[in-house]
Design a protein around this motif. Structure first.
Motif, PDB file in Angstrom:
ATOM      1  N   PRO A  16      41.684  44.847  34.759  1.00 16.86           N
ATOM      2  CA  PRO A  16      41.289  45.472  33.497  1.00 16.86           C
ATOM      3  C   PRO A  16      39.915  45.011  33.015  1.00 16.86           C
ATOM      4  N   GLN A  17      39.490  43.815  33.441  1.00 19.05           N
ATOM      5  CA  GLN A  17      38.205  43.277  32.993  1.00 19.05           C
ATOM      6  C   GLN A  17      37.114  43.309  34.072  1.00 19.05           C
ATOM      7  N   VAL A  18      37.404  43.882  35.228  1.00 20.92           N
ATOM      8  CA  VAL A  18      36.419  43.901  36.318  1.00 20.92           C
ATOM      9  C   VAL A  18      36.431  45.258  37.019  1.00 20.92           C
ATOM     10  N   GLU A  19      35.248  45.835  37.202  1.00 18.91           N
ATOM     11  CA  GLU A  19      35.111  47.110  37.905  1.00 18.91           C
ATOM     12  C   GLU A  19      33.956  47.011  38.904  1.00 18.91           C
ATOM     13  N   PHE A  20      34.177  47.469  40.138  1.00 18.41           N
ATOM     14  CA  PHE A  20      33.142  47.463  41.168  1.00 18.41           C
ATOM     15  C   PHE A  20      32.634  48.884  41.406  1.00 18.41           C
ATOM     16  N   LYS A  21      31.332  49.016  41.577  1.00 21.28           N
ATOM     17  CA  LYS A  21      30.712  50.277  41.986  1.00 21.28           C
ATOM     18  C   LYS A  21      29.742  49.976  43.119  1.00 21.28           C
ATOM     19  N   ARG A  22      29.832  50.758  44.181  1.00 22.50           N
ATOM     20  CA  ARG A  22      28.992  50.493  45.346  1.00 22.50           C
ATOM     21  C   ARG A  22      27.507  50.648  45.015  1.00 22.50           C
ATOM     22  N   SER A  23      27.184  51.633  44.177  1.00 25.09           N
ATOM     23  CA  SER A  23      25.771  51.860  43.817  1.00 25.09           C
ATOM     24  C   SER A  23      25.697  52.546  42.468  1.00 25.09           C
ATOM     25  N   THR A  24      24.474  52.663  41.959  1.00 26.50           N
ATOM     26  CA  THR A  24      24.275  53.327  40.672  1.00 26.50           C
ATOM     27  C   THR A  24      24.441  54.840  40.787  1.00 26.50           C
ATOM     28  N   GLY A  25      24.693  55.331  41.986  1.00 28.68           N
ATOM     29  CA  GLY A  25      25.084  56.732  42.118  1.00 28.68           C
ATOM     30  C   GLY A  25      26.389  57.014  41.398  1.00 28.68           C
ATOM     31  N   GLN A  26      27.147  55.956  41.085  1.00 25.17           N
ATOM     32  CA  GLN A  26      28.414  56.080  40.353  1.00 25.17           C
ATOM     33  C   GLN A  26      28.268  55.632  38.899  1.00 25.17           C
ATOM     34  N   ARG A  27      27.055  55.758  38.361  1.00 26.58           N
ATOM     35  CA  ARG A  27      26.782  55.197  37.036  1.00 26.58           C
ATOM     36  C   ARG A  27      27.542  55.920  35.914  1.00 26.58           C
ATOM     37  N   PRO A 113      36.731  59.160  24.397  1.00 25.92           N
ATOM     38  CA  PRO A 113      37.134  57.738  24.388  1.00 25.92           C
ATOM     39  C   PRO A 113      37.850  57.382  25.693  1.00 25.92           C
ATOM     40  N   TYR A 114      37.650  56.160  26.158  1.00 20.85           N
ATOM     41  CA  TYR A 114      38.294  55.705  27.397  1.00 20.85           C
ATOM     42  C   TYR A 114      38.961  54.353  27.183  1.00 20.85           C
ATOM     43  N   VAL A 115      39.954  54.068  28.023  1.00 21.92           N
ATOM     44  CA  VAL A 115      40.618  52.763  28.012  1.00 21.92           C
ATOM     45  C   VAL A 115      40.804  52.314  29.455  1.00 21.92           C
ATOM     46  N   ARG A 116      40.953  51.016  29.633  1.00 20.58           N
ATOM     47  CA  ARG A 116      41.268  50.466  30.953  1.00 20.58           C
ATOM     48  C   ARG A 116      42.772  50.339  31.082  1.00 20.58           C
ATOM     49  N   GLN A 117      43.305  50.791  32.207  1.00 22.41           N
ATOM     50  CA  GLN A 117      44.725  50.631  32.514  1.00 22.41           C
ATOM     51  C   GLN A 117      44.807  50.004  33.897  1.00 22.41           C
ATOM     52  N   GLY A 118      45.078  48.697  33.915  1.00 27.62           N
ATOM     53  CA  GLY A 118      44.995  47.984  35.184  1.00 27.62           C
ATOM     54  C   GLY A 118      43.552  48.031  35.680  1.00 27.62           C
ATOM     55  N   PRO A 119      43.336  48.262  36.970  1.00 25.86           N
ATOM     56  CA  PRO A 119      41.981  48.309  37.514  1.00 25.86           C
ATOM     57  C   PRO A 119      41.349  49.698  37.432  1.00 25.86           C
ATOM     58  N   THR A 120      41.933  50.603  36.663  1.00 21.91           N
ATOM     59  CA  THR A 120      41.397  51.964  36.563  1.00 21.91           C
ATOM     60  C   THR A 120      41.024  52.287  35.124  1.00 21.91           C
ATOM     61  N   THR A 121      40.237  53.351  34.982  1.00 26.56           N
ATOM     62  CA  THR A 121      39.819  53.822  33.666  1.00 26.56           C
ATOM     63  C   THR A 121      40.404  55.209  33.442  1.00 26.56           C
ATOM     64  N   ARG A 122      40.966  55.418  32.257  1.00 28.74           N
ATOM     65  CA  ARG A 122      41.501  56.749  31.945  1.00 28.74           C
ATOM     66  C   ARG A 122      41.077  57.128  30.530  1.00 28.74           C
ATOM     67  N   GLN A 123      41.151  58.417  30.230  1.00 28.57           N
ATOM     68  CA  GLN A 123      40.782  58.890  28.904  1.00 28.57           C
ATOM     69  C   GLN A 123      41.867  58.498  27.906  1.00 28.57           C
ATOM     70  N   MET A 124      41.442  58.010  26.761  1.00 22.67           N
ATOM     71  CA  MET A 124      42.376  57.618  25.713  1.00 22.67           C
ATOM     72  C   MET A 124      43.018  58.874  25.111  1.00 22.67           C
ATOM     73  N   GLU A 125      44.310  58.803  24.819  1.00 18.24           N
ATOM     74  CA  GLU A 125      44.988  59.928  24.204  1.00 18.24           C
ATOM     75  C   GLU A 125      44.395  60.194  22.817  1.00 18.24           C
ATOM     76  N   GLY A 452      56.375  35.175  43.110  1.00 16.19           N
ATOM     77  CA  GLY A 452      55.189  35.442  42.311  1.00 16.19           C
ATOM     78  C   GLY A 452      55.396  36.574  41.328  1.00 16.19           C
ATOM     79  N   ARG A 453      54.330  36.853  40.559  1.00 14.38           N
ATOM     80  CA  ARG A 453      54.386  37.887  39.531  1.00 14.38           C
ATOM     81  C   ARG A 453      53.145  38.754  39.595  1.00 14.38           C
ATOM     82  N   GLY A 454      53.231  39.911  38.910  1.00 17.49           N
ATOM     83  CA  GLY A 454      52.057  40.782  38.786  1.00 17.49           C
ATOM     84  C   GLY A 454      51.580  41.308  40.123  1.00 17.49           C
ATOM     85  N   ARG A 455      50.253  41.417  40.243  1.00 16.71           N
ATOM     86  CA  ARG A 455      49.658  42.029  41.428  1.00 16.71           C
ATOM     87  C   ARG A 455      49.831  41.170  42.682  1.00 16.71           C
ATOM     88  N   GLY A 456      50.069  39.861  42.492  1.00 16.19           N
ATOM     89  CA  GLY A 456      50.211  38.983  43.648  1.00 16.19           C
ATOM     90  C   GLY A 456      51.647  38.806  44.117  1.00 16.19           C
TER      91      GLY A 456
END
Length: 465
Positions: A16-27, A113-125, A452-456
């Motif tokens: 939720p706090q980290v997002e990767f983009k290969r290049s600024t083509g995805q800006r 408006p957008y929100v983070r849900q896990g490692p993804t971004t979605r439009q806020m309701e 373990g818990r969560g993603r791990g």
């Protein structure tokens, strides 16, 4: 930011706090993620890092910086974000946008408006966005903090107010007010403003006759189903009342319907009886639901459903922006929808510490030898699902496993220890919820284990299988 710090973030993967983009083509997509983080707890967006966390970098020119600035300028309200350029090798670098969290907001990008849900971004309701707009402009305009139309102190249960104050004093959570006048006590709890009773006061202390038709959402649905589906009832009840009444009625229903598990301890001659589920964990789940549910939805309710193989507690509403289902099993920031209601529950001694309710449920079930509760966001409501560790179907396990359960056991036998995602991939096109339910059933039969818990978290065959 240093390259070592970039490596550390990359190794941790997307979240939720980290997002990767290969290049600024995805800006453009990156700007959506920045918006989502502003509406949550902040984080970092990195250009020049692949989805797998490989640092590849990119060339950075003046036009690259300008392109990013143009995208970020479409975020409203305006916020100062200064991308950092972190060289890696040659003329290549990683671009890092550090996003502050816990902002007032809500924020939009390109008008949405957008929100983070896990490692993804979605439009806020839209409903959530509008609600946050109102609440962030003036916290007093939250539903619980609005005046209750045409209602006064005389519409509330004075004895329940007095019981709450006495409990708060006994627990050292309130000083002796020197009065038992209901109006003075409500002011001390923050439940009256300018001579008007607030909605929170009605939810907490309202008399039964108030709730239809004015507050239909103050509803508790309780059911005991025969078997593992909702096709046949053993008991079905509905109760309307204030939050304390609903809390008591839900506990009474559980005591009436939960079977008692017995065992004889090796060092004692007497049989020890205990509920199939730890009552303290269920009590925590009930209180959590009453404090966090969305009372602004008049068609909402609070529910308890008992099946042969599980128990579910539900409440109307969604998770606050920035909080994911996975985070509920670990220490997390408390974002309470109903501060006034939760504060009164705290003073009464029903909840002990804000933000620990879901973690406490996990701890209590594990101490009792049960599988941890499952949390799910489903159809506009939050579900907490408990499973008895010793549930056994009517027939012998060897002859009662479904084809899917046998396939799951084969996958785990082949892979050893594996994640839920890998199990899903091996099974091909089986819904995630179905696989999770069957894994938990196998776990309750002591056929599989979860580490373990969560993603791990990792699944494997139980020892001896």
């Amino acid at each position: 930011m240093t390259l070592d710090e970039v490596r550390g973030i990359a190794q941790g993967g997307e979240s939720p706090q980290v997002e990767f983009k290969r290049s600024t083509g995805q800006r453009s997509a990156a700007a959506q993620s920045v918006c989502g983080m502003l509406n949550g707890r902040g984080g970092h967006v990195l250009f020049g890092v692949t989805d797998n966390g490989d640092i590849v970098g990119q060339e950075v020119s003046d036009s690259t910086r300008q392109d990013i600035a143009r995208q970020l300028s479409q975020i409203e309200p305006q916020v100062v974000l200064d991308p950092e350029i972190v060289p890696i090798e040659g003329d290549r670098a990683v671009i890092v946008i550090s996003v502050p969290g816990d902002r007032t907001g809500p924020y939009t990008y390109d008008g949405r408006p957008y929100v983070r849900q896990g490692p993804t971004t979605r439009q806020m309701e839209q409903e959530t966005y509008e609600q946050r707009l109102v609440e962030n402009r003036d916290p007093r305009r939250r539903w619980e903090a609005r005046p209750a139309s045409n209602l006064g102190v005389g519409n509330l249960d004075a004895s329940e107010i007095t019981r709450t104050i006495s409990a708060a004093i006994d627990r050292g959570r309130m000083e002796e007010p020197g009065t038992r006048d209901p109006e003075d006590l409500l002011r001390g709890l923050g439940l009256m403003r300018e001579g008007q009773v607030l909605n929170a006061a009605v939810v907490l202390f309202g008399e039964d006759r108030l709730f239809m038709p004015d507050y239909p959402q103050c509803l508790l649905r309780m059911a005991r189903f025969r078997g593992t589906t909702k096709s046949e009832f053993e008991d079905n009840r509905q109760v309307r009342g204030n939050a304390f009444k609903l809390f008591q009625q839900a506990q009474q229903f559980l005591r009436e319907h939960l079977p008692i598990a017995s065992e004889v301890r090796p060092d004692e001659m007497e049989r020890e009886d205990a509920p199939l589920y730890p009552m303290e964990a269920l009590r925590e789940a009930l209180a959590n639901a009453l404090c966090h549910r969305d009372y602004g939805l008049q068609g909402g309710s609070f529910g308890v459903a008992i099946f042969d193989d599980r128990l579910e507690i539900t409440n109307t509403g969604t998770l606050p922006p920035g909080i994911t289902i996975e985070e509920l099993t670990e220490p997390h920031t408390s974002q309470i929808r109903n501060d006034l209601i939760a504060d009164t529950f705290y003073r009464r001694g029903i909840i002990e510490q804000w933000g620990r309710g879901t973690v406490k449920m996990v701890e209590l079930t594990e101490e009792a030898g049960l599988v941890p509760p499952e949390f799910e966001e489903r159809g506009g409501e939050i579900v907490v699902r408990f499973r008895p560790v010793h549930y056994v179907p009517p027939t012998r396990v060897e002859h009662d496993l479904s084809d899917l359960q046998r396939e799951i056991l084969k996958v785990l036998a082949k892979t050893g220890e594996t994640s839920l995602s890998d199990v899903l991939e091996a099974l091909d096109d089986v819904p995630r919820r179905t696989v999770q339910d069957n894994l938990q059933t196998l776990r309750s039969l002591d056929l599989v284990e979860l580490e373990g818990r969560g993603r791990g978290a990792q699944w494997r065959l139980a020892d001896g299988e």
